[in-house]
Design a protein around this motif. Structure first.
Motif, PDB file in Angstrom:
ATOM      1  N   VAL B 527       0.805  -1.223   0.000  1.00  0.00           N
ATOM      2  CA  VAL B 527       0.000   0.000   0.000  1.00  0.00           C
ATOM      3  C   VAL B 527       0.841   1.279   0.000  1.00  0.00           C
ATOM      4  O   VAL B 527       0.460   2.267  -0.631  1.00  0.00           O
ATOM      5  N   TRP B 528       1.982   1.263   0.689  1.00  0.00           N
ATOM      6  CA  TRP B 528       2.743   2.508   0.855  1.00  0.00           C
ATOM      7  C   TRP B 528       3.624   2.820  -0.338  1.00  0.00           C
ATOM      8  O   TRP B 528       4.196   3.898  -0.409  1.00  0.00           O
ATOM      9  N   ARG B 529       3.812   1.873  -1.226  1.00  0.00           N
ATOM     10  CA  ARG B 529       4.712   2.133  -2.350  1.00  0.00           C
ATOM     11  C   ARG B 529       4.012   1.837  -3.673  1.00  0.00           C
ATOM     12  O   ARG B 529       4.480   1.067  -4.493  1.00  0.00           O
ATOM     13  N   GLN B 530       2.873   2.495  -3.859  1.00  0.00           N
ATOM     14  CA  GLN B 530       2.158   2.391  -5.122  1.00  0.00           C
ATOM     15  C   GLN B 530       2.350   3.670  -5.927  1.00  0.00           C
ATOM     16  O   GLN B 530       1.393   4.236  -6.462  1.00  0.00           O
ATOM     17  N   ASP B 531       3.603   4.100  -5.962  1.00  0.00           N
ATOM     18  CA  ASP B 531       3.921   5.354  -6.637  1.00  0.00           C
ATOM     19  C   ASP B 531       3.392   5.354  -8.078  1.00  0.00           C
ATOM     20  O   ASP B 531       2.930   6.363  -8.590  1.00  0.00           O
ATOM     21  N   HIS B 532       3.513   4.205  -8.737  1.00  0.00           N
ATOM     22  CA  HIS B 532       3.049   4.084 -10.117  1.00  0.00           C
ATOM     23  C   HIS B 532       1.536   4.025 -10.229  1.00  0.00           C
ATOM     24  O   HIS B 532       0.955   4.532 -11.161  1.00  0.00           O
ATOM     25  N   ASN B 533       0.935   3.287  -9.312  1.00  0.00           N
ATOM     26  CA  ASN B 533      -0.403   2.781  -9.594  1.00  0.00           C
ATOM     27  C   ASN B 533      -1.522   3.436  -8.818  1.00  0.00           C
ATOM     28  O   ASN B 533      -2.682   3.343  -9.206  1.00  0.00           O
TER      29      ASN B 533
END
Lengths: 802, 802
Positions: B527-533
């Motif tokens: 959840v915390w690293r969905q920079d792309h999505n």
């Protein structure tokens, strides 16, 4: 296998050149969104500071999406089609944003994104940028009803949009990655549920892009014969467009589209003339390179046509001069100087190459269903009252009563309301709706078939995914629906619920997205009555899943009987922009409230049932709370036992219909203030709470309350098998005996006086369990239990309970 | 479309007569289980008290399942096949129970169910009876790996069983109802992932029974040509057996089976000789009436061959003389007097008509995988240590370190270990496994393809359902696996997890079911690293879903860095009979613990990080707890801020790896005692808890603890979009500034002294957010933050932290 056999005449080459220019413009704008912070028209040399520091977005699928868009526009203009575009590969978010900007819709929707150089700069900058727009197709994208994050729902959404929209074309691109998912694979069968005379048309376009994140796709790597078999097996007539040379591809795709629309016209004509044979709907297979028109080779490795083109084809454009040169060369390959004028606006030949007004796919009102929605014509639900002369004496199947209401909602809204169920409509006792309509069915029928017809409005296929997708598509295009499902198996669509709830949450912050009808779930055949099916069919956890989503879009109701169910259902059917979860039993069960009482109870969402309480309005010794039909029954039976055995005990019975009332106001709009909560539940008395689902949810909803330490929740403990209804309660300690024992154990002043009662109750448990194991059914005194008013000290209050 | 073209010679009619007798016996025993309490051999007239009071079970599919069983037995005996039977229509539970009883396995497994009249009475009575066995195929059913409750997983389970079992035949019946589900529809593509040389064979048998609960099935109502296209499109060569006359059907089915097994032999032979072309595996389509051989008409309505035969064909056999007469006539139609001897045992010609020992499908050890499982050959995970000279200074991609361990687990177990992922193996940084194996792929390959081979052991298809089903089948047959998935999309298999967890729970109570390897999930791309999505890819709620299941089968781990991940993964891979959920990041992130420290930390499951704490072993002012990699990072950064600004503040840092440690011992075997919990978290000091997922879970796990009222949890609040990693934390108030502010607000003695610090922190938040929105990335001081030991008053303790 080749459309050429029936191909219409070739399309005018000049026109195709203009389409190519539009496509180049859309591709240019797509690449710009992914890469550029500034210098949008490349009127200066491309410098590092023009490049975004974080490169996000998916290029691979985007040129294909744009290509199809350009060609659909030609068909829309030539044929005056009413068309929306569902993009399964919604990761290609830059594409539809580019198209909307070219069509002018983007500027109409977001006035700061003007059709000029500054607007283009902002368009590029905002994409996947903090404070900007998401990288995928999303609620923010004009013209979309389909979030592009989680894959699998393109076709089911498309069919949902097409139902009851006879003149609508839904062009649905299925990515070959998405095609591997279960939900998508199932949804091909949707064409057996379409009525060509009264529904719209879905035109599937299977895009064989060839690759997923890191792997080739299955459908791109089976033989052409196998693929053709598969698509014909799905009931389609496929037309193939394959290649990478734009000029040839434009010709081929234009002819394929013309062929498809000609066939669709013919199918519709035949259907309106009474032809009832299921058509083999046309579809297109577009095989084109992933990242088409993008850089062919980067760092010595092939990019175009491979998985390396899936996201950004290269990532060092800011730091690496060579990458930046590739980017500049790539952007210039679209010849922006031919596409945009001095001000940065599209040149007329590009700017004009789209339909006008609401014919633009980016501005089609079907893709903003709240613009089209009409209130349901609702009968007065009070008319469906189940007579209740006295609480807890007569029985009814609550969902059967609801079925009659739904029947009349159906007959009042024969073009905007459907009911949906995975082959459980009748099992769930909603069969009254079949009095006024049929089940949708356009496959073969035979003698003896029951209520099957192409124009049926009861949507049943054994795929929760397809059902949910259809319903979402139907709601998002401005209609109304009702989904009934076995409680345990609604988890099959947990992730689809997630995405729909997220869509609603986001849409709430987008002023131009108008509210749509709520997604209404009836969960029945619930955990406590899986007499047939046992442990695998027992899971009340969907509620837990739902309450993780934003409180402004989720509602949960547990009506204990038929009249409360009717009142709740009426409320849910009229509501907008929520997901409503109603949990109610379908088995014959005791009825408690008259309609008048039910309305008052449902309006407050929870309340003391004074007629069942023995505290006579004084401070109680114990609060017995209940939520759900079976817990309510067992609570009342426990009260009855305790009243007989311990007549001095002061019990307050609180029934909860609207579960969100338990939360505090900061956590949910329906939440009670602490004062209200404390007044009902006390701050210092034991609360024995019988709850339908997993007990932890009640703790989760109430942990901030002053009296939370006194709360003792009984619910489903993941114990069960094929056994009797009462035994299910015993296994999970939700039964009347366990509840009554818990009361005795929790009320301090009973500890010394009630040893024999506790003993009696324990013995009763043993006796009942032995009887069940010996006889395979519950003791008659359990099965036949009713609420005995005679025991009560006081008469039924003249006023309805609060 | 007709197998006749290559049909072998007809089967001997006498033999088929014996098969028919066996089939009649199985059908008789099936009906008996559904209806009879007593009088099992009908040696007395059938009386009401011989009938069960509650009639449960599904007759409709059962005769077909029995028919196939009988014929498979012939093939097994003639060809000495090693075969298991996966029954998709597992609602037909009476069938395999009857077969197991006829084969003797049932009595071997459950000695009280003897092969005589009394045993038969017990066999009948126990079915769907309180204290007895479930109505569906279940863990209690000998020979099964496939619970028959939730439909959709027959084929994926079958393929999972077949992988790495080169001589195994998995006969998999797909019901035409089940065939409508998404998971089943997707799983047809599994044949592209089978290596004919090294894997076993799945023989799909599509059973066109014609009806679901209340509707016809789609595949039974498309044209024969369309169906044939579809099955060939799925990559199969179908053979058809259609009819209702038993004699003809026996001949036809026997020949079809012979043809299939001849083709399978030929395919295997060619593959072992190096033929690499993907075979078109044979399959059978069996079109037979629903409720075949059951009552044709009841109460004037057609039953056999319709949906009315789905469950019990009539329900009043106890009360209604006419129904009871139909039942007796039905049972007698199987001529039990020819099938069972005086004692009630099967007559020799029936009793002997099955393979012997472990060749019996009801006794095949592959269907009780714990009998076959071998421990993994495990490398010493300590060898994969990521060097950590000092906590919080160097970075690593934690899952990449795990990939190296998995590589060596793979190379040590090349016949019993596979890794599974929905096209995310490399994205999840587990690409090291491709150093020693490939991705399984038996479809077309082209130049430039990356690590695709038929013998590959990395299982990737873009279907979480298929992946999960393969893995379950692989584990249930005694092997080991590892599933990596994007965190948000694991919800796609919520309901499959449910069913597997229920299987494990039930199997734990069945002594003859031996423990199997745990199902290990790595949830990454969290959840915390969905920079792309962005928003659609953000959902940490699978943990909430998992903890609703029985605590003795679920484990949840949140390792904060690489060495803790390695330690946890080693533990999970060695474990049995659990579902292990590991949540860990794949992005470069700070590393904290040496391997020695990590082992100690993971062994205790949670503990004080003394090196990060400032309480010097005294009573702290505040406990800062953290679980998950990003929350740990932000907590330490907050400690760092607070330490600089408020050097006197006594902070205790508690890191939680094993989430179940937070529960109390009554709720979970890993749970801590109240004394242990209180010693760590205090009973009266504020606890600021930074948690990876939805905050309510921490409250749910700890609500019984004395200090629960002091617990303030920060976690995911369902806020997010495509933005920077730090901005995601800020949006959800999980960032260092919000955490530090919360500490200031919660510690009473700070309230008067720290106004300026609070002000500074608030301003920092504003400054950071403005920078992010302006520059599209996090401030370098956030991105480059490391734990600064220099600020510490005390040296790093000589002993590893506890």
């Amino acid at each position: 296998m080749n459309y050429a056999t029936s191909a219409p005449a070739a399309v005018d080459q000049d026109y195709l050149d203009r389409i190519d220019a539009w496509w180049r413009a859309a591709n240019y704008l797509s690449v710009g969104q992914i890469y550029l912070l500034d210098n949008p028209l490349l009127r200066e040399p491309l410098l590092p500071e023009h490049i975004k520091p974080r490169l996000l977005g998916h290029w691979g699928t985007t040129p294909g999406l744009n290509f199809i868009y350009a060609h659909l526009n030609r068909a829309i203009m030539e044929r005056d089609l009413d068309t929306i575009y569902v993009m399964g590969p919604g990761h290609g978010g830059p594409g539809p944003v580019a198209a909307a900007w070219l069509e002018g819709t983007y500027t109409e929707t977001y006035p700061d994104i003007t059709q000029d150089a500054e607007g283009m700069r902002r368009l590029f900058r905002q994409f996947s940028f903090p404070g900007g727009i998401p990288s995928h197709v999303a609620p923010e994208t004009p013209g979309s009803i389909h979030e592009g994050g989680e894959l699998g729902y393109a076709l089911s959404h498309a069919y949902g949009a097409a139902f009851d929209n006879p003149d609508l074309i839904v062009a649905a691109v299925v990515g070959d990655g998405e095609a591997e998912t279960g939900p998508l694979a199932a949804s091909w069968q949707s064409n057996k549920f379409v009525n060509p005379a009264r529904d719209g048309t879905v035109l599937p376009i299977l895009h064989l892009n060839g690759y997923k994140i890191a792997n080739p796709t299955v459908l791109a790597r089976i033989s052409p014969e196998e693929l053709d078999h598969l698509l014909r097996g799905f009931g389609h007539t496929p037309f193939y467009v394959e290649g990478d040379d734009p000029e040839q591809m434009h010709q081929d795709f234009a002819r394929a589209l013309d062929t498809c629309f000609d066939e669709i016209d013919e199918i519709k004509r035949r259907a309106r003339n009474g032809d009832t044979e299921r058509p083999r709907w046309p579809m297109i297979v577009l095989r084109s390179p992933k990242g088409w028109t993008g850089p062919k080779v980067v760092d010595g490795k092939q990019v175009e046509g491979t998985w390396r083109a899936h996201q950004v084809p290269f990532s060092q454009a800011r730091e690496n001069d060579e990458h930046r040169a590739i980017l500049e060369q790539w952007l210039r390959s679209y010849r922006p100087e031919e596409l945009f004028d001095d001000a940065g606006a599209p040149v007329p030949s590009v700017a004009e190459l789209h339909p006008s007004g609401s014919r633009r796919m980016s501005a089609n009102p079907h893709a903003n269903g709240g613009l089209l929605i009409k209130d349901l014509v609702m009968p007065d639900f009070r008319r469906y009252e189940v007579p209740v002369a006295s609480p807890g004496v007569s029985t009814a199947e609550s969902t059967r009563a609801l079925g009659v209401l739904l029947r009349d909602v159906m007959s009042g809204n024969m073009d905007s309301f459907r009911v949906f169920s995975p082959d459980e409509n009748n099992s769930n006792r909603l069969d009254a709706v079949l009095d006024v309509t049929n089940r949708a069915w356009n496959a073969t029928t035979i003698d003896g078939d029951d209520h099957l017809a192409p124009e049926g409005r009861v949507m049943e296929i054994l795929s929760e995914h397809t059902i949910q997708g259809w319903l979402e598509g139907y709601l998002l295009t401005g209609r109304h629906g009702f989904f009934s499902c076995y409680e345990a198996f609604i988890h099959i669509v947990d992730s689809m619920f997630n995405q729909h709830a997220k869509w609603l949450t986001t849409a709430n912050d987008i002023p131009w997205r108008r509210p749509i009808a709520s997604l209404n779930y009836l969960l029945t055949s619930h955990v406590w009555r899986q007499d047939h099916n046992g442990f695998s069919h027992q899971d009340p956890g969907f509620i837990d899943h739902v309450v993780n989503k934003k409180s402004d879009v989720v509602r949960v109701y547990l009506p204990p009987d038929a009249n409360t169910l009717l009142s709740v259902a009426d409320h849910c059917l009229r509501s907008r922009q929520y997901v409503n979860v109603i949990v109610a039993g379908k088995q014959p069960e005791l009825q408690f409230l008259t309609m008048e009482q039910a309305i008052e109870h449902c309006t407050s969402g929870l309340g003391v049932w004074e007629w069942a309480s023995t505290d006579a309005g004084e401070e109680p010794d114990v609060v017995m709370a209940c939520a759900g039909d079976v817990p309510t029954l067992e609570t009342l039976a426990a009260v009855s036992i305790l009243r007989a055995a311990l007549p001095d005990l002061r019990i307050r019975v609180v029934n909860v219909v609207d579960l969100m009332r338990l939360q505090d106001r900061r956590a949910h709009p329906h939440g009670m203030s602490d004062d209200e909560f404390d007044a009902l539940f006390t701050t210092d008395k034991p609360v024995v709470f019988a709850y339908h689902g997993y007990p932890s949810l009640i703790h989760r909803l109430t942990y901030r309350r002053a009296g939370h330490g006194n709360l003792h929740v009984h619910g489903y403990r993941e114990e069960g098998t094929t056994t009797t209804p009462f035994d299910m309660c015993v296994l999970n300690e939700l039964d009347r005996f366990h509840l009554a024992i818990d009361v005795i154990d929790r009320v301090p002043r009973l500890r010394d006086v009630s040893g024999h009662v506790r003993q009696d109750l324990t013995e009763a448990l043993v006796r009942h369990s032995a009887y069940i194991r010996e006889n395979g059914q519950d003791l008659p005194e359990i099965r036949g239990w009713t609420w005995d008013e005679g025991d009560r000290e006081r008469p039924l209050p003249a006023d309805p309970p609060t």
